[in-house]
Design an enzyme around this catalytic site. Structure first.
Site, PDB file in Angstrom:
ATOM      1  N   ASP A 236       0.847  -1.194   0.000  1.00 51.34           N
ATOM      2  CA  ASP A 236       0.000   0.000   0.000  1.00 51.34           C
ATOM      3  C   ASP A 236       0.884   1.247   0.000  1.00 51.34           C
ATOM      4  O   ASP A 236       1.531   1.559   1.007  1.00 51.34           O
ATOM      5  CB  ASP A 236      -0.909  -0.003   1.229  1.00 51.34           C
ATOM      6  CG  ASP A 236      -1.931   1.127   1.215  1.00 51.34           C
ATOM      7  OD1 ASP A 236      -1.778   2.070   0.407  1.00 51.34           O
ATOM      8  OD2 ASP A 236      -2.887   1.079   2.017  1.00 51.34           O
ATOM      9  N   LEU A 287      -6.252  -2.713   0.689  1.00 55.08           N
ATOM     10  CA  LEU A 287      -4.948  -3.175   1.166  1.00 55.08           C
ATOM     11  C   LEU A 287      -4.801  -2.818   2.638  1.00 55.08           C
ATOM     12  O   LEU A 287      -4.848  -1.656   3.007  1.00 55.08           O
ATOM     13  CB  LEU A 287      -3.822  -2.520   0.348  1.00 55.08           C
ATOM     14  CG  LEU A 287      -3.779  -2.892  -1.137  1.00 55.08           C
ATOM     15  CD1 LEU A 287      -2.749  -2.029  -1.862  1.00 55.08           C
ATOM     16  CD2 LEU A 287      -3.446  -4.375  -1.299  1.00 55.08           C
ATOM     17  N   ASP A 293     -10.246  -6.119   9.472  1.00 53.16           N
ATOM     18  CA  ASP A 293     -11.527  -6.173   8.764  1.00 53.16           C
ATOM     19  C   ASP A 293     -12.370  -4.931   9.053  1.00 53.16           C
ATOM     20  O   ASP A 293     -13.362  -4.989   9.777  1.00 53.16           O
ATOM     21  CB  ASP A 293     -12.283  -7.439   9.174  1.00 53.16           C
ATOM     22  CG  ASP A 293     -13.585  -7.623   8.397  1.00 53.16           C
ATOM     23  OD1 ASP A 293     -13.758  -6.964   7.356  1.00 53.16           O
ATOM     24  OD2 ASP A 293     -14.430  -8.431   8.843  1.00 53.16           O
TER      25      ASP A 293
END
Length: 310
Positions: A236, A287, A293
């Site tokens: 990322d 990413l 989550d």
């Protein structure tokens, strides 16, 4: 008649921005009583070129679990009050076109101030406020940029120009029509600016440095959560930027832009998720760190609101 036409046009623009896909709900897990309204943060957008979502994958996930969701768009760079007024107008339209008596507001980063403003102005029409990685007590990066003005006004001007240029590009690509105001934005997000905003709109703001705020104010339920990781995924590219901005913090856990304690508002659900500031809304392209989550966290919040009758 003109008022009805104007309302219809505005409503259609908001509805068109709700979801890129209109999949049928597969469960009722997130089926809240009232619509969920999402408010983006600094440099934010709804969708860029109709594809790249700020709330990456989140509206679709909530909808597939039964929620009615609206992704709004306000100025990426402006004062908390100006952005709040823009959101207020959209919330009123959402209430009108859905017939709902209230909404559940979720705001990321500077969007936290936007939803707080709306809740303060029309509390009877807001069921809940959920602030996600929002700088309730301000952000050191904003303080640092503003401090440059005292050292070198020319350098500060360059920064403001660059920020305004970037936001103008994002606004154009996302179909927005807002004029950026980097100076107003950074002033609002500074420690002093946040304190001034909190003095006007103190609802659910903690009275201690790292405590919780009131759970309910004027019938509105307040929640917050945030992360304390900075670099979470080597693939990322935005992690490198957040690693730099995190240097503005002199000790203390943070997500790269917002300090752990600064994210507190109302009931603090958790303030140390393994997210950085962009991970909190599943950016960039989902990413993030292993096991993180953010989509599930927001889905769980929707279920919490559902179970609470909101």
């Amino acid at each position: 008649m003109k008022r009805i036409v104007a309302l219809s046009l505005l409503a259609s623009s908001i509805f068109a921005a709700v979801l890129p896909g209109q999949a049928q709900a597969s469960s009722t897990y997130a089926q809240t009583k009232y619509p969920i309204v999402l408010a983006h943060g600094m440099f934010g957008w709804n969708t860029i070129l109709g594809v790249f979502e700020y709330w990456n994958g989140i509206p679709a996930d909530l909808k597939s679990n039964g929620a009615t969701v609206f992704s709004t768009q306000v100025s990426g760079l402006d004062s908390s009050e100006a952005r709040g007024e823009q959101l207020l107008s959209q919330v009123k339209t959402i209430l009108a076109v859905t017939g709902a008596k209230k909404v559940n507001l979720m705001g990321h980063s500077h969007g936290g101030q936007s939803i707080r403003y709306v809740a303060a102005v029309i509390p009877a029409q807001v069921a809940s406020v959920s602030a996600i990685g929002s700088p309730t007590k301000g952000a050191p990066v904003a303080d640092l940029v503003l401090a440059l003005g005292k050292i070198s006004p020319a350098l500060e001007s360059v920064v403001f120009t660059a920020f305004n240029g970037l936001d103008s590009l994002i606004t154009t690509l996302s179909g927005g029509k807002f004029t950026p105001n980097a100076q107003a934005s950074l002033t609002a997000l500074s420690t002093a600016g946040a304190a001034a905003f909190n003095a006007k709109y103190p609802q659910a703001v903690p009275t201690t440095a790292c405590g919780s705020g009131a759970a309910t104010v004027n019938g509105v339920n307040y929640y917050s959560w945030g992360g304390t990781s900075v670099t979470t995924n080597i693939f990322d590219p935005t992690d490198a930027l957040l690693a730099v901005t995190s240097l503005a913090f002199v000790g203390g856990a943070n997500d790269g832009l917002v300090g752990q304690c600064s994210s507190h508002l109302g009931v603090v659900l958790r303030d140390n998720y393994p997210f950085n500031h962009l991970d909190e809304v599943n950016l960039l392209f989902g990413l993030k760190g292993l096991g993180a989550d953010p989509v599930g966290v927001i889905r769980t919040q929707a279920n919490r609101l559902k179970l609470a009758g909101m």
